[in-house]
Motif scaffolding. Structure first.
Motif, short mmCIF file in Angstrom:
data_model
loop_
_atom_site.label_atom_id
_atom_site.label_comp_id
_atom_site.label_asym_id
_atom_site.label_seq_id
_atom_site.Cartn_x
_atom_site.Cartn_y
_atom_site.Cartn_z
N SER A 26 40.64 35.25 35.46
CA SER A 26 40.65 36.66 35.80
C SER A 26 41.98 37.31 35.48
CB SER A 26 40.35 36.84 37.29
OG SER A 26 40.41 38.20 37.64
N ASP A 27 41.90 38.48 34.85
CA ASP A 27 43.08 39.32 34.70
C ASP A 27 43.50 39.81 36.08
OD1 ASP A 27 45.00 40.95 33.32
OD2 ASP A 27 43.71 42.67 33.72
N LYS A 28 44.79 40.08 36.25
CA LYS A 28 45.27 40.55 37.55
C LYS A 28 45.19 42.06 37.68
CE LYS A 28 49.67 41.13 38.42
NZ LYS A 28 49.72 42.54 38.92
N THR A 29 45.87 42.75 36.78
CA THR A 29 46.03 44.20 36.92
C THR A 29 44.70 44.92 36.76
OG1 THR A 29 48.25 44.01 35.98
CG2 THR A 29 47.27 46.21 36.06
N GLY A 30 44.29 45.63 37.80
CA GLY A 30 43.07 46.41 37.75
C GLY A 30 41.81 45.62 38.02
N THR A 31 41.92 44.30 38.07
CA THR A 31 40.74 43.47 38.30
C THR A 31 40.81 42.84 39.68
OG1 THR A 31 40.68 42.99 35.93
CG2 THR A 31 39.35 41.59 37.37
N LEU A 32 41.84 42.04 39.90
CA LEU A 32 42.08 41.50 41.23
C LEU A 32 42.90 42.46 42.09
CD1 LEU A 32 42.88 37.86 40.14
CD2 LEU A 32 40.91 38.55 41.51
N THR A 33 43.69 43.31 41.41
CA THR A 33 44.50 44.29 42.12
C THR A 33 43.95 45.69 41.85
OG1 THR A 33 46.06 44.58 40.29
CG2 THR A 33 46.51 42.81 41.88
N GLN A 34 44.53 46.67 42.53
CA GLN A 34 44.01 48.04 42.46
C GLN A 34 44.61 48.85 41.32
OE1 GLN A 34 44.27 49.88 46.38
NE2 GLN A 34 44.05 47.89 47.36
N ASN A 35 45.55 48.27 40.58
CA ASN A 35 46.23 48.95 39.47
C ASN A 35 46.92 50.22 39.95
OD1 ASN A 35 47.13 49.18 36.85
ND2 ASN A 35 45.32 50.25 36.12
N ARG A 36 47.47 50.17 41.14
CA ARG A 36 48.29 51.28 41.65
C ARG A 36 49.28 50.70 42.65
NH1 ARG A 36 46.85 52.98 46.73
NH2 ARG A 36 44.87 52.20 47.57
N MET A 37 50.52 51.17 42.56
CA MET A 37 51.55 50.67 43.45
C MET A 37 51.35 51.23 44.86
SD MET A 37 53.25 48.73 41.43
CE MET A 37 54.74 48.35 42.34
N THR A 38 51.66 50.41 45.85
CA THR A 38 51.54 50.81 47.25
C THR A 38 52.75 50.30 48.01
OG1 THR A 38 49.13 50.68 47.15
CG2 THR A 38 50.13 50.63 49.33
N VAL A 39 53.32 51.16 48.85
CA VAL A 39 54.48 50.77 49.65
C VAL A 39 54.08 49.70 50.65
CG1 VAL A 39 56.13 51.56 51.39
CG2 VAL A 39 55.64 52.99 49.38
N GLN A 40 54.87 48.64 50.69
CA GLN A 40 54.63 47.56 51.64
C GLN A 40 55.59 47.63 52.82
OE1 GLN A 40 51.49 46.38 50.57
NE2 GLN A 40 52.28 44.37 51.09
N ASN A 41 56.90 47.56 52.52
CA ASN A 41 57.90 47.49 53.58
C ASN A 41 59.01 48.50 53.32
OD1 ASN A 41 56.56 45.19 54.75
ND2 ASN A 41 57.54 43.93 53.19
N ILE A 42 59.70 48.86 54.38
CA ILE A 42 60.91 49.68 54.26
C ILE A 42 62.03 49.01 55.05
CG2 ILE A 42 59.56 51.81 54.00
CD1 ILE A 42 60.56 52.48 56.92
#
Length: 871
Positions: free
Chosen positions: A327-343
């Motif tokens: 499986s490809d990662k970007t857009g397939t297993l992941t959402q293909n959009r950055m999301t803030v995790q921690n600050i």
């Protein structure tokens, strides 16, 4: 010229660039387009309906059916010949319709994402379809545009391009324009080149088209895809193997029966030929090819309702035997959009959703994130976010706390800016705030920390001591090692508003860190777990960094204890033997090229595994075609990846693949049940004909009897078996061995044993009829018993359990098929107009009771044995 050029608006720049580069007129573009053809990518030659129709007759089982029709024709049985050819044509029409239905679905997906381009022709800005773009065109690019051709930048304004469709990397790449001098465009490195299939995420630019279609980087990958050969599915191999053996066996047995009939039984050559024809018609499962096609077609329709578009019927079955998903990662297993995790701010590391606006340092961190960025969210229904994915994530952070970025920016207008560039790794903007003109900067942690002298806390700024610097560096290191991308943020009050210079980016007050990631799809974790439970290995193949890819793989459940990750450089240095050795332990491949993906898929196939490859980018297309089952994304996938794949996910949902695997396993189990039903019924007729030949009896069944059974009364129960619901526990089983024959020993035993029981019952009916009314009544009773027994036998083939456990009504289609079969048999036996056509004699009530009892006896014995075995 260059100095003045940067002061022009994009529209004025287009005019200048058109004159400087000798842009095309509309007439010149039309001439060039006529020569080179539309800007299309490796769509291949579209098959005509006739070619697709003719291709349906290449299967070996179909060849056997044609041979049966010829035998019937030479024996003078025109009815049998016409019926067989009618079935062949019906099967071919069905396959052709399904092919074009899938093609139509694919075309509708393409139409949804057909790109356009803004070009300058005849001194005017025009928006044209991408297929009309030609080398030499001047194109304007803006954030959100899909680049439709390869080109060299003539000028750019802080341009960033997402090239994940080519490289697999989710992070946008900064691009720098060539210098312009007179009419000559200076050539540079790849930084001033943009490529077809990429997406502009930030800034704007003007480019001159250098290549279109198959001459682009995307086109070269498509060429590599076209050189890749597709493999046969396990079902194709099984049916081809079965058809070959069956054809040879039929010829041998028919020749033997013919010779025995002539020399041992003393029959005439014509009578012996009729025995041979009857045996051939009995042995050939005329409906098998049609039934397999119909069951597969029903599987595709069910999967289409679950957002999986099947381009090839046989891919349904292949999904059921998949052992490895690459499986490809970007857009397939992941959402293909950055999301803030921690600050991290004020010495506190917390999740982004737990940011506290009451804390001055954390509030300042959010303020800088919103003002020192250009991304905007789609605030109207259906509108998408526009901008660099990293900045979109920052703006989304504000949206979580009810802060609308456009209104907030209007409250604190931007006075000046220094755009981001990859050399200094910073972006700065000057804003009018309540505290006066304030410079806000974001960028790489090491660069920004080195330029900071103070740290903002909830108590105000404090000196940035070595201990505090070490603490910040430690947090940054921990976040990076977790596969997160970390940005640093700082501010600097200025005494007055002024045009910014690079010298202003110093003496900062460090505010904090924000880490983000391209998050896994929520359903991916469960889908990977379900795949593991089903004995399917999931392998991640991506163009991202090894650290990032491994972190995502751990979250999803792909990377576990004892697994390892390889990058493209390590893979390049490995021989095939070395790769084969580490293959079972390698869960992640990072920084890989299209050639590497094909090599990984090939390595798994060398181990005898059925491999599925999922992906959405152009760089995935060659491996999608090389894999046993290529699975492309329908929404984010490129046209080339969709063309290469055997299945397209209309919802881009990785979990749909697991549903498809379940459906594939169910389809194969149902096909196997249908094959068992057809062959065991045919075995009964074969044994009866052989026995009659050896015993010197008359032919127990006329060819038209066997055709009626095989093509009408058998077809409906077989189709009903194809509608059997998925059995519980299918996803708890290991994938079946793709090299294992469908006709294994247990299957052969069941076919022979059940066929023998039905054959014995039919011959008992034959003897009863022979004693009471002669050959005509004997043949009629044998035919009626065989037909009815096979209709009852349809319930036996629904599964290995008893009908009590399966539930008589759990598959209503089997009841409907049984009822229609009874009706058809009644019409043949009791309608006078059909008696002559089907060569049947009138039956008395006693005859009918014998037929009913003998026909039900085999099913009764089978069900009793299953009940005993179940207990």
């Amino acid at each position: 010229m260059e100095q003045n050029f940067f002061r022009l608006t994009p529209q004025q720049a287009l005019q200048e660039l058109h004159a400087a580069s000798g842009g095309l007129t509309s007439a010149e573009a039309a001439q060039r387009l006529a020569k080179v053809g539309p800007n299309q990518l490796a769509e291949g030659q579209k098959k005509s309906a006739l070619a697709v129709f003719a291709g349906q007759f290449k299967d070996l089982l179909v060849v056997i059916l044609i041979a049966a029709a010829l035998i019937s024709m030479f024996s003078g049985n025109l009815e049998s010949t016409l019926v067989i050819f009618a079935v062949l044509i019906l099967n071919a029409v069905l396959g052709t319709v399904q092919y074009f239905k899938a093609e139509k679905s694919l075309e509708s997906l393409k139409a949804m994402s057909a790109p356009t381009a803004k070009v300058l022709r005849d001194g005017q800005r025009q928006e044209i379809p991408s297929s009309q773009v030609v080398p030499g065109d001047i194109i304007e690019l803006e954030a959100g545009d899909l680049i439709v051709a390869d080109g060299r930048l003539l000028n750019s304004w802080s341009l960033k391009v997402n090239e994940s469709s080519l490289t697999g990397e989710s992070e946008a790449v900064e691009k720098i324009s060539s210098a312009i001098s007179g009419e000559k465009v200076a050539l540079g490195d790849q930084k001033n080149m943009v490529f077809s299939g990429s997406l502009v995420t930030y800034g704007r630019a003007v480019m001159v088209v250098t290549a279109t279609g198959m001459e682009t980087q995307l086109g070269r990958i498509a060429s590599l895809m076209n050189q890749t050969q597709q493999r046969k599915t396990p079902l194709q191999k099984n049916l081809d193997d079965f058809s070959g053996k069956l054809a040879f066996l039929i010829l041998v047995i028919c020749a033997g029966v013919f010779l025995l009939s002539v020399y041992r039984s003393g029959m005439t050559i014509l009578d012996s030929l009729m025995f041979a024809v009857a045996l051939a018609v009995a042995a050939i499962p005329e409906a098998l090819s049609s039934i397999v096609t119909i069951v597969l077609a029903m599987g595709t329709q069910k999967m289409a309702r679950q957002n999986a578009i099947i381009k090839e019927l046989k891919a349904v079955e292949s999904l059921g035997s998949v052992q490895v998903i690459c499986s490809d990662k970007t857009g397939t297993l992941t959402q293909n959009r950055m999301t803030v995790q921690n600050i991290w701010a004020d010495g506190i590391l917390t999740r982004g959703t737990d940011l506290e606006l009451a804390n001055d340092a954390q509030r300042a961190l959010l303020k800088i994130a919103l003002l020192d960025s250009d991304a905007t969210l789609g605030h109207t229904a259906g509108a998408a976010a526009v901008g660099d994915p990293t900045e979109v994530a920052l703006v989304q952070l504000g949206a979580w706390f009810g802060v609308e970025e456009q209104a907030y920016r209007a409250q604190h207008p931007r006075l000046s800016e220094l755009a981001f560039d990859s050399d200094r790794k910073l972006m700065s903007t000057l804003h009018d705030t309540d505290e006066g003109p304030t410079l806000y900067t974001k960028g790489a942690m090491d660069v920004l920390l080195a330029r900071s002298t103070r740290l903002l806390t909830s108590q105000g700024p404090v000196p940035l001591t070595p201990e505090l610097r070490a603490q910040i560096e430690q947090v940054n290191r921990q976040q990076s090692e977790s596969g997160l991308r970390v940005l640093a943020f700082a501010l600097r009050p200025l005494p007055s508003a002024r045009l910014l210079t690079l010298e202003e980016e110093t003496d900062y007050t460090f505010v904090g860190l924000i880490s983000m990631i391209d998050p896994p799809r929520p359903e991916s974790v469960q889908a990977v777990a379900d795949a593991k439970r089903a004995g399917i290995r999931t392998v991640m193949i991506t163009g991202d960094h090894k650290t990032t890819a491994t972190a995502i793989a751990k979250q999803i459940g792909i990377f576990g204890e004892g697994d390892q990750a390889l990058d493209g450089v390590e893979l390049e240095g490995m021989s095939d033997a070395a790769l084969d050795e580490v293959l079972p332990k390698t869960a992640v491949y990072a920084r890989v090229s299209p050639e590497h993906k094909i090599r990984i898929v090939s390595a798994w196939q060398r181990r005898g595994c059925v491999v599925a490859m999922t992906g959405d980018g152009v760089n995935d297309a060659p491996a999608l075609k090389k894999a046993d089952v290529g699975v492309a994304m329908g929404i984010t996938g490129t046209e080339v990846s969709k063309d290469a794949a055997a299945m397209i996910l209309a919802d881009d949902n990785f979990a749909t693949i697991v549903k498809a695997v379940l459906n594939g396993r169910s389809v194969y189990a149902n096909i196997r049940s249908a094959v068992q039903f057809l062959l065991s019924g045919n075995m009964a007729a074969i044994l009866a004909v052989i026995y009659a030949s050896l015993a010197g009896l008359s032919v127990p069944f006329q060819p038209v009897h066997l055709l009626f059974i095989n093509l009408l009364t058998d077809s409906l129960p077989a189709i009903a078996l194809g509608m059997e619901p998925a059995r519980p526990g299918l996803m708890d089983q290991k994938p079946r061995d793709p090299n294992a024959s469908m006709m294994d020993r247990p299957m052969i035993t069941r076919v022979f044993g059940q066929g023998l029981m039905i054959g014995v019952a039919s011959m008992i009916a034959f003897y009863i009829g022979l004693a009471e009314g002669g050959a005509a009544l004997a043949s009629t009773m044998a035919f009626a018993t065989l037909t009815l027994a096979r209709l009852f036998h349809g319930f036996n083939c629904r599964g290995p359990e008893s009908i009590v456990r399966l539930g008589l009504g759990s598959n209503p289609y089997s009841l409907m098929a049984f009822g229609i079969g009874i009706l058809l048999l009644a019409l043949v036996l009791f309608v006078p107009a059909l008696e002559g056509l089907f060569l049947v004699a009138p039956l008395s009530s006693a005859n009918l009771m014998w037929v009913l009892g003998l026909a039900f006896a085999p099913t009764l014995c089978i069900q009793i044995s299953r009940l005993i075995r179940g207990k």
